[in-house]
Design an enzyme around this catalytic site. Structure first.
Site, mmCIF file in Angstrom:
data_model
loop_
_atom_site.group_PDB
_atom_site.id
_atom_site.type_symbol
_atom_site.label_atom_id
_atom_site.label_comp_id
_atom_site.label_asym_id
_atom_site.label_seq_id
_atom_site.Cartn_x
_atom_site.Cartn_y
_atom_site.Cartn_z
ATOM 1 N N CYS A 160 -38.785 2.657 70.948
ATOM 2 C CA CYS A 160 -40.325 2.919 71.859
ATOM 3 C C CYS A 160 -41.420 4.258 70.478
ATOM 4 O O CYS A 160 -41.035 5.025 69.976
ATOM 5 C CB CYS A 160 -40.407 3.190 72.951
ATOM 6 S SG CYS A 160 -39.542 2.374 73.686
ATOM 7 N N ARG A 197 -40.211 1.954 65.580
ATOM 8 C CA ARG A 197 -39.382 2.602 66.705
ATOM 9 C C ARG A 197 -39.193 1.358 67.369
ATOM 10 O O ARG A 197 -37.718 1.915 68.113
ATOM 11 C CB ARG A 197 -40.225 3.578 67.230
ATOM 12 C CG ARG A 197 -40.617 4.895 66.456
ATOM 13 C CD ARG A 197 -41.135 6.205 66.768
ATOM 14 N NE ARG A 197 -40.890 6.792 68.391
ATOM 15 C CZ ARG A 197 -40.003 7.731 68.161
ATOM 16 N NH1 ARG A 197 -39.879 7.871 66.499
ATOM 17 N NH2 ARG A 197 -38.505 7.967 69.069
ATOM 18 N N TRP A 242 -38.732 -0.688 72.633
ATOM 19 C CA TRP A 242 -37.281 -1.318 72.587
ATOM 20 C C TRP A 242 -36.779 -0.753 73.391
ATOM 21 O O TRP A 242 -36.506 -0.104 74.604
ATOM 22 C CB TRP A 242 -36.943 -0.608 71.370
ATOM 23 C CG TRP A 242 -35.381 -1.045 71.122
ATOM 24 C CD1 TRP A 242 -35.271 -1.754 69.442
ATOM 25 C CD2 TRP A 242 -34.577 -0.497 71.653
ATOM 26 N NE1 TRP A 242 -33.565 -1.969 69.651
ATOM 27 C CE2 TRP A 242 -33.294 -0.991 71.142
ATOM 28 C CE3 TRP A 242 -33.831 0.742 72.641
ATOM 29 C CZ2 TRP A 242 -31.702 -1.003 71.248
ATOM 30 C CZ3 TRP A 242 -32.240 0.836 73.305
ATOM 31 C CH2 TRP A 242 -31.458 -0.421 72.281
ATOM 32 N N ASN A 283 -41.247 6.879 76.666
ATOM 33 C CA ASN A 283 -39.797 6.646 75.620
ATOM 34 C C ASN A 283 -38.819 7.139 76.678
ATOM 35 O O ASN A 283 -38.980 8.144 76.579
ATOM 36 C CB ASN A 283 -40.352 6.516 74.822
ATOM 37 C CG ASN A 283 -38.859 7.477 73.630
ATOM 38 O OD1 ASN A 283 -38.355 5.818 73.472
ATOM 39 N ND2 ASN A 283 -39.240 8.217 72.789
ATOM 40 N N GLY A 284 -37.448 6.580 76.678
ATOM 41 C CA GLY A 284 -36.253 7.367 76.652
ATOM 42 C C GLY A 284 -35.792 5.801 78.245
ATOM 43 O O GLY A 284 -36.274 4.775 78.143
ATOM 44 N N GLU A 304 -21.762 1.803 53.146
ATOM 45 C CA GLU A 304 -22.670 1.893 53.531
ATOM 46 C C GLU A 304 -23.623 0.253 53.205
ATOM 47 O O GLU A 304 -24.634 -0.169 53.232
ATOM 48 C CB GLU A 304 -23.406 2.294 53.046
ATOM 49 C CG GLU A 304 -24.646 2.781 51.988
ATOM 50 C CD GLU A 304 -25.622 3.057 53.775
ATOM 51 O OE1 GLU A 304 -25.370 2.952 54.444
ATOM 52 O OE2 GLU A 304 -26.919 2.794 52.929
ATOM 53 N N LYS A 363 -25.500 -2.080 55.335
ATOM 54 C CA LYS A 363 -26.562 -2.520 54.897
ATOM 55 C C LYS A 363 -26.575 -4.114 55.085
ATOM 56 O O LYS A 363 -27.493 -4.789 55.765
ATOM 57 C CB LYS A 363 -27.087 -2.267 53.623
ATOM 58 C CG LYS A 363 -28.562 -1.402 53.722
ATOM 59 C CD LYS A 363 -29.184 -0.342 53.939
ATOM 60 C CE LYS A 363 -29.138 0.335 54.979
ATOM 61 N NZ LYS A 363 -28.438 1.979 55.386
ATOM 62 N N GLU A 375 -26.694 -5.541 59.071
ATOM 63 C CA GLU A 375 -28.239 -5.047 59.589
ATOM 64 C C GLU A 375 -29.195 -6.064 59.339
ATOM 65 O O GLU A 375 -29.816 -6.323 59.818
ATOM 66 C CB GLU A 375 -28.121 -3.664 59.681
ATOM 67 C CG GLU A 375 -29.165 -2.717 59.988
ATOM 68 C CD GLU A 375 -29.495 -1.294 59.421
ATOM 69 O OE1 GLU A 375 -29.128 -0.909 58.428
ATOM 70 O OE2 GLU A 375 -30.188 -0.802 59.782
ATOM 71 N N HIS A 394 -2.351 -2.837 53.423
ATOM 72 C CA HIS A 394 -1.960 -2.127 55.157
ATOM 73 C C HIS A 394 -2.551 -3.259 55.963
ATOM 74 O O HIS A 394 -2.307 -3.125 57.124
ATOM 75 C CB HIS A 394 -2.140 -0.660 54.822
ATOM 76 C CG HIS A 394 -1.735 0.170 53.889
ATOM 77 N ND1 HIS A 394 -0.512 1.068 53.507
ATOM 78 C CD2 HIS A 394 -2.418 1.366 53.033
ATOM 79 C CE1 HIS A 394 -0.353 0.869 52.875
ATOM 80 N NE2 HIS A 394 -1.129 1.723 51.440
ATOM 81 N N LYS A 429 -35.644 1.885 64.456
ATOM 82 C CA LYS A 429 -35.191 2.401 63.555
ATOM 83 C C LYS A 429 -35.105 4.043 64.193
ATOM 84 O O LYS A 429 -33.852 5.218 63.941
ATOM 85 C CB LYS A 429 -36.825 3.408 63.064
ATOM 86 C CG LYS A 429 -36.227 4.607 61.552
ATOM 87 C CD LYS A 429 -36.542 3.433 60.206
ATOM 88 C CE LYS A 429 -35.871 5.091 59.629
ATOM 89 N NZ LYS A 429 -34.688 4.074 58.881
HETATM 90 C C1 F6R Z 1 -28.893 1.949 59.058
HETATM 91 C C2 F6R Z 1 -29.313 3.063 59.805
HETATM 92 C C3 F6R Z 1 -28.993 4.135 60.578
HETATM 93 C C4 F6R Z 1 -29.244 5.459 60.757
HETATM 94 C C5 F6R Z 1 -28.236 5.405 62.536
HETATM 95 C C6 F6R Z 1 -28.994 7.392 62.325
HETATM 96 O O1 F6R Z 1 -29.466 1.638 57.786
HETATM 97 O O2 F6R Z 1 -30.584 2.873 58.918
HETATM 98 O O3 F6R Z 1 -27.651 3.801 60.398
HETATM 99 O O4 F6R Z 1 -28.588 6.057 59.550
HETATM 100 O O5 F6R Z 1 -29.560 4.945 63.149
HETATM 101 O O6 F6R Z 1 -30.652 7.488 62.613
HETATM 102 P P1 F6R Z 1 -30.803 9.014 62.238
HETATM 103 O O7 F6R Z 1 -30.926 9.415 60.426
HETATM 104 O O8 F6R Z 1 -32.542 8.964 62.043
HETATM 105 O O9 F6R Z 1 -30.313 9.722 62.896
#
Ligand code: F6R
Length: 616
Positions: free
Chosen positions: A2, A27, A76, A102-103, A485, A489, A492, A508, A611
């Site tokens: 949010c 956000r 969100w 927010n929260g 990673e 990605k 996601e 394994h 995010k």
């Molecule tokens: C993946 C991604 C998330 C963040 C995770 C931590 O692309 O962006 O996995 O890395 O939510 O976020 P921060 O770094 O803001 O604590």
């Protein structure tokens, strides 16, 4: 999650709120709304399910009358689905006051029962409306918004940033925070509140950070900050280093495309100002040597991509600083009664600096007596404020939900930290540090070469793979977190099932997944600097190729040993093993983005995500 913005000043607030929300949309983006007190003293609100554009279109078709006091929200969803009714703002006191949030208000159902018993009714399923109705009741009692707000937030449990305004007090926005972000922007005859500085950076770079459990009241001329009991508190001013243009798309097709293109710069800017005469000097860590000398172990805590950066950093911290390092997901760490104390340094990594899981783990570590250091990309964020020391990454604002440039900046910061700790603890000579620094300084140019030589090829290749249903990523040593990673990605942003494995683990169990045509990305270590690992990975490739896997090798320029076994080779420049992750991850970011684009998906705002994950 949010995004929140508040404005008071002489200008019509609607455009300011909408453009602030556009910068905060990363956000959360399942609904958006604004509330504005207009010149006649009436309260106008508009809120719509869907992305911000839906609200924009609605306002264009049916404008609200102009007013110079307003609040805006991009959501969100937590309590209640993404509908118009559940979107913020929520109204109370006969629609004279509006609240955004927010929260999560954890005791909302007890409060709601109390209010229902008193005859109040509700129009949404949200926890936020409970705060709005409570505030309305308190306003009825005191007739003063700040006082009513203080009485309201004192009743709330959980994590929240709340903003409110009341029709009868135009020119005033009040806000409060507990375990959720809120910063103040100081203008000339106008003031702002925002979830982060992106909300107001196009208007002012003068900001104030607010602490936990504090309340702020802004008018065009004044900013007053108190604790929940009303006592005045000190606030910390800071200058925002990002400019507004850095948070714009600047002609790129997506923020993610722009941010991947900025990976060389993110590394270079994170190094800048921290190397003198070939040696690492981190100004933020000056005078803090005892943070590193008095410890016998480091625990790195983070989530998602940041945790993978931590896994890469472990290799450097152990190799250069000779300190044992554990890397743990923040949300697992604090619930297992970890053995920590004054000789433990807990290093948290967070792009946003607001991730609730990481924040709670940092607080837990501090309470248990550990020392804490935060690696963070966002000024004024909560996690660095809760830590004993900070090393900022200088990746610039990252807007796309999928983290890319912040990842390479986090690894860079960890490497600088490892060299710093190595020097302070006497584990590295100046010559050894200078040698590693020169390798690190060469990375930005090498990443730029990967982008220049491979981007088009990878995008084309991703396009051919648009119908793929599953992809496997393999790596060894520092290549293992890169495999994780790459898989994260891809799932996601392209919603394809993807898994990352340590290549040695394959036999394994996971090798059972291999069937003819299964695409497998393999991070191939350098044949010159890691011949032993290289040979092992080539054997792993042969094992899966024999079972029909389609191999996509990420391999060093000139490595001919992979050619007979690879269907595709994505080339990266020569580098020492510890620097390979910074190069090998780039094709994987480009690939995930290319595949999501080929599937016609929104790479910046993937479904179900936000995010900044500010709930546990
Ligand atoms: C993946 C991604 C998330 C963040 C995770 C931590 O692309 O962006 O996995 O890395 O939510 O976020 P921060 O770094 O803001 O604590």
């Amino acid at each position: 999650m949010c995004g929140i913005i508040g404005y008071v000043g002489p200008r019509p607030s609607q455009d300011i709120l909408i453009s602030g929300l556009a910068r905060l949309e990363y956000r959360g983006y399942d609904s958006a709304g604004i509330a504005v007190i207009d010149g006649e003293g009436s309260l106008g609100t508009r809120k719509r399910a869907g992305k911000l554009q839906v609200l924009r279109d609605d306002l264009a078709a049916h404008p609200l009358t102009d007013g110079t006091t307003g609040i805006g929200h991009t959501r969100w969803a937590t309590h209640g689905g993404p509908t118009d009714a559940n979107a913020h703002p929520h109204l109370a006191d006969d629609d004279k006051l509006a609240v955004i949030h927010n929260g999560i208000i954890e005791n909302f159902s007890e409060l709601k029962s109390e209010l229902v018993a008193e005859g109040y009714t509700f129009r949404s399923e949200t926890d936020t409306e409970v705060a709005a109705v409570l505030l309305g009741r308190e306003y009825q009692a005191s007739g003063d918004l700040t006082q009513a707000f203080r009485a309201t937030v004192s009743r709330l449990e959980g994590a929240f940033t709340l903003l409110a305004l009341h029709r009868d007090q135009p020119g005033l926005v009040v806000g409060a925070r507990r375990n959720s972000p809120l910063v103040i922007g100081l203008g000339d005859g106008e003031n702002f509140l925002g979830s982060d500085v992106a909300a107001f950076v196009e208007h002012t770079r003068h900001a104030l950070a607010i602490g936990q459990d504090e309340i702020v009241a802004i008018t065009p001329q004044e900013v007053t900050v108190t604790d929940f009991s009303g006592a005045a508190v000190e606030v910390e001013p800071f200058e925002v280093v990002w400019d507004a243009a850095a948070a714009d798309k600047g002609g790129w097709s997506s923020f993610m495309a722009k941010e991947v293109s900025e990976e060389p710069e993110a590394v270079a800017n994170t190094i800048r100002g921290r190397v003198h005469d070939g040696l690492v000097q981190i100004p933020e860590l000056e005078g803090l040597d005892e943070l590193f000398t008095g410890i016998d172990r480091i625990i790195v805590i983070a989530c998602g991509t940041a945790a993978y950066a931590g896994m890469v950093g472990k290799y450097a911290l152990e190799q250069w600083a000779r300190v044992p390092v554990d890397v743990e997901l923040a949300h697992e760490f604090r619930y297992r009664d970890p053995v920590i104390g004054a000789r433990t340094l807990v290093v948290s990594i967070s792009q946003s600096g607001e991730t609730m899981d990481t924040l709670m783990a940092v607080k837990y570590a501090r309470e248990a007596g550990a020392k804490t250091l935060s690696i963070c990309n966002t000024q004024g964020a909560t996690i660095p404020r809760e830590s004993d020391a900070i090393v900022y990454t200088h990746a610039g604002p990252e807007v796309a939900v999928a983290s890319t440039k912040a990842f390479v900046a986090q690894i860079t910061a960890l490497y600088l930290l490892a060299l710093h700790v190595g020097r302070v603890r006497g584990a590295l000579t100046d010559d050894a540090i200078a040698e590693q620094v020169s390798q690190l300084e060469a990375v930005p140019e090498k990443i730029a070469r990967v982008l220049a030589s491979e981007q088009e090829h990878i995008e084309q290749f991703a396009h051919w793979m648009a119908d793929t249903r599953s992809v496997i990523f393999l790596g060894r040593h520092v290549g293992y977190p890169i495999a994780l990673e790459g898989a994260l990605k891809l799932k996601e942003i392209s919603y394809i099932h993807a898994e990352g494995f340590a290549a040695g683990e394959l036999k394994h169990g996971p090798i059972a997944l291999i069937e003819p045509g299964q695409p497998v990305f393999v991070m191939v270590p350098s044949p010159t600097s890691s011949p032993l690992l290289h040979a092992k990975v080539v054997s792993n490739i042969q094992e899966i190729r024999a079972r029909g896997a389609r191999i996509i090798a990420v391999a060093e320029e000139g490595d001919a040993a992979v050619l007979p076994f690879a269907d595709e080779v994505l080339r990266i420049p020569l580098a020492e093993p510890l620097f390979e992750p910074l190069l090998a991850v780039v094709p994987l970011h480009v690939f995930a983005m290319g595949l999501a684009t080929a599937k016609g998906l929104d790479v910046d705002q993937p479904r179900n995500l936000a995010k900044s994950v500010t709930v546990e």
